[in-house]
Design a protein around this motif. Structure first.
Motif, PDB file in Angstrom:
ATOM      1  N   THR A 188       0.798  -1.224   0.000  1.00  0.00           N
ATOM      2  CA  THR A 188       0.000   0.000   0.000  1.00  0.00           C
ATOM      3  C   THR A 188       0.829   1.272   0.000  1.00  0.00           C
ATOM      4  OG1 THR A 188      -0.148  -0.105   2.421  1.00  0.00           O
ATOM      5  CG2 THR A 188      -1.924  -1.137   1.157  1.00  0.00           C
ATOM      6  N   GLN A 231      -0.892  -4.341   3.393  1.00  0.00           N
ATOM      7  CA  GLN A 231      -2.157  -4.722   4.008  1.00  0.00           C
ATOM      8  C   GLN A 231      -2.333  -6.218   3.777  1.00  0.00           C
ATOM      9  OE1 GLN A 231      -6.425  -3.893   2.569  1.00  0.00           O
ATOM     10  NE2 GLN A 231      -6.112  -2.363   4.193  1.00  0.00           N
ATOM     11  N   ARG A 280      -8.153  -7.974   8.693  1.00  0.00           N
ATOM     12  CA  ARG A 280      -7.087  -7.256   7.998  1.00  0.00           C
ATOM     13  C   ARG A 280      -6.142  -6.620   9.007  1.00  0.00           C
ATOM     14  NH1 ARG A 280     -10.128  -3.831   3.156  1.00  0.00           N
ATOM     15  NH2 ARG A 280     -10.939  -5.640   1.992  1.00  0.00           N
ATOM     16  N   ASP A 324      -2.018  -4.379   9.137  1.00  0.00           N
ATOM     17  CA  ASP A 324      -0.917  -3.744   8.427  1.00  0.00           C
ATOM     18  C   ASP A 324       0.410  -4.304   8.924  1.00  0.00           C
ATOM     19  OD1 ASP A 324      -2.588  -2.055   6.925  1.00  0.00           O
ATOM     20  OD2 ASP A 324      -2.704  -0.629   8.595  1.00  0.00           O
TER      21      ASP A 324
END
Length: 210
Positions: free
Chosen positions: A149, A167, A176, A178
């Motif tokens: 990302t 991600q 989800r 990071d």
């Protein structure tokens, strides 16, 4: 050769589970990561990680130890592994049509990022992992989606440090999160904090045509 220490936490309640003392470096075959784990109160022999990748990011060899169990595995007809006690008894063999190993160690995030080699223009990319969970190295096969990302260069005393932000989505649960990676070091991920780093991360050399 980066050396350092990660703290590993329960991603849900933040409880400290272990500390992972690691070192990693490029080698003749590709990249190797070794680590030993200590308990939250500093007791040794809480486990170990030894992962070797080839130049394309594929797992040549994996050895994990935790909770009185060990796993040895590598890339063979997909992924193949053997889970046993330290004496080699009660061994069970597994095989899956998967691409990479996963688990609580930050090494697995680095390995997956290296294998995928995503660019900011890459679409979300699906990958199947065989993950081993503490404390007994239980096995789970799961599909994830990875997307790069953001990539930023941060000024340091040793020159610019490139940080890639991903991600990562669990395609079964929809969860989800990071992950931030600089070279072969994870800067931040759920349940992972980089507490100490003695030298800058290694940058992986590009493959021909990259």
């Amino acid at each position: 050769m980066p050396r350092g220490r990660y703290s590993l936490h329960d991603p849900h309640d933040g409880r400290l589970l272990a500390e992972e003392h690691f070192q990693c470096a490029p080698g003749p075959s590709g990249w190797r990561y070794v680590a030993r784990l200590t308990t939250p109160v500093g007791e040794p022999d809480a486990g170990s990680v030894d992962l070797t990748l080839d130049s394309r990011g594929r797992p040549l060899r994996l050895e994990l130890r935790a909770g009185g169990w060990q796993v040895r595995g590598g890339a063979l007809e997909g992924l193949t592994w053997v889970r046993s006690d330290p004496e080699g008894n009660h061994a069970t063999e597994g095989n899956a049509r998967a691409h990479a190993f996963g688990g609580t160690s930050p090494a697995f995030y680095v390995a997956t990022a290296r294998l995928l080699r995503l660019t900011p223009q890459s679409p979300p990319t699906r990958i199947r992992l065989v993950s081993f969970s503490a404390p007994v190295l239980a096995t789970r096969t799961a599909d994830q989606s990875w997307q790069l990302t953001d990539t930023q260069a941060h000024a340091t005393d040793n020159g610019p440090l490139r940080v890639d932000s991903y991600q990562v989505s669990d395609l079964e649960t929809g969860e989800r999160h990071d992950v931030h990676v600089a070279g072969d070091v994870v800067l931040a991920a759920p349940g992972i904090e980089l507490e100490d780093l003695e030298s800058p991360p290694n940058e992986f050399p590009p493959e021909p045509g990259e």
